[in-house]
Design a protein around this motif. Structure first.
Motif, PDB file in Angstrom:
ATOM      1  N   ARG A 129       0.834  -1.201   0.000  1.00 42.39           N
ATOM      2  CA  ARG A 129       0.000   0.000   0.000  1.00 42.39           C
ATOM      3  C   ARG A 129       0.867   1.249   0.000  1.00 42.39           C
ATOM      4  N   VAL A 149       2.212   1.815  -3.488  1.00 44.14           N
ATOM      5  CA  VAL A 149       1.174   2.381  -4.367  1.00 44.14           C
ATOM      6  C   VAL A 149       1.003   3.869  -4.088  1.00 44.14           C
ATOM      7  N   THR A 150       0.961   4.227  -2.810  1.00 46.85           N
ATOM      8  CA  THR A 150       0.815   5.633  -2.437  1.00 46.85           C
ATOM      9  C   THR A 150       1.998   6.455  -2.942  1.00 46.85           C
ATOM     10  N   ARG A 164       3.977   5.772  -5.453  1.00 44.13           N
ATOM     11  CA  ARG A 164       3.941   5.874  -6.913  1.00 44.13           C
ATOM     12  C   ARG A 164       2.950   6.937  -7.359  1.00 44.13           C
ATOM     13  N   GLU A 165       1.798   6.986  -6.696  1.00 44.39           N
ATOM     14  CA  GLU A 165       0.812   8.012  -7.031  1.00 44.39           C
ATOM     15  C   GLU A 165       1.378   9.405  -6.757  1.00 44.39           C
ATOM     16  N   SER A 166       2.060   9.554  -5.628  1.00 46.66           N
ATOM     17  CA  SER A 166       2.672  10.847  -5.304  1.00 46.66           C
ATOM     18  C   SER A 166       3.739  11.206  -6.331  1.00 46.66           C
ATOM     19  N   LYS A 179       3.846  10.288  -9.465  1.00 47.91           N
ATOM     20  CA  LYS A 179       3.187  10.705 -10.709  1.00 47.91           C
ATOM     21  C   LYS A 179       2.684  12.142 -10.606  1.00 47.91           C
ATOM     22  N   LYS A 180       2.131  12.491  -9.454  1.00 45.57           N
ATOM     23  CA  LYS A 180       1.657  13.870  -9.261  1.00 45.57           C
ATOM     24  C   LYS A 180       2.822  14.844  -9.329  1.00 45.57           C
ATOM     25  N   GLU A 181       3.934  14.483  -8.672  1.00 45.99           N
ATOM     26  CA  GLU A 181       5.118  15.360  -8.694  1.00 45.99           C
ATOM     27  C   GLU A 181       5.664  15.497 -10.108  1.00 45.99           C
ATOM     28  N   GLN A 182       5.689  14.396 -10.859  1.00 47.86           N
ATOM     29  CA  GLN A 182       6.178  14.454 -12.232  1.00 47.86           C
ATOM     30  C   GLN A 182       5.287  15.341 -13.093  1.00 47.86           C
TER      31      GLN A 182
END
Length: 155
Positions: A82, A85-86, A88-90, A92-95
């Motif tokens: 978990r 996953v969190t 990776r989502e962060s 993607k947002k930063e990228q």
């Protein structure tokens, strides 16, 4: 009377004798199976059976501990998954935010180039007049410094 006394003593003696023999027979009858079972209990097969039972109990205990540790590790792995996953989502947002800032930076750089071109054009136009030239230079330097400061802040 003496005969009676002796007769009654004989009967008393014969009763305990029978009782003694009966008790002796009972003791021997119980002692023989007791010895037999004691010998069997101390036999190699019985001792091996007890050791096998102890090993089985230890194995069951160890299996229980292993199952508990496995459940704990699975719970930790789920938590880690978990977290991944969190993260990776962060990421993607930063990228996406970095890409947005890079786009804004390109726009600002183009604006800077355009402003520099305008300043250069104005400088050429006002080259004849020293007063205008000094004013243009001041304006030009102010624009260049402002753009450089903005560029430094964004990077």
């Amino acid at each position: 009377m003496m005969d009676k006394l002796e007769g009654s003593m004989l009967t008393r003696r014969t009763l305990p004798l029978w009782l003694g023999l009966l008790l002796l027979l009972a003791v021997v009858g119980l002692l023989v199976p007791l010895i037999y079972f004691a010998v069997r209990a101390n036999s190699k097969a019985c001792v091996d059976g007890l050791q096998a039972q102890e090993c089985q109990e230890r194995n069951q205990h160890l299996q229980h501990q292993l199952d508990q540790a496995s459940r704990e590790k699975n719970a930790e792995a789920a938590t880690c998954n978990r977290t991944v996953v969190t993260l990776r989502e962060s990421l993607k947002k930063e990228q996406a935010q970095v890409a947005k800032f890079q786009g804004e930076l390109k726009i600002l750089n183009q604006t800077l180039k355009d402003a520099l071109a305008d300043v250069e054009r104005l400088r050429r136009r006002n080259e004849n007049s020293s007063k205008n030239n000094a004013s243009s230079c001041s304006s030009f330097l102010f624009v260049v410094i402002a753009v450089l400061v903005l560029n430094a802040l964004l990077t």
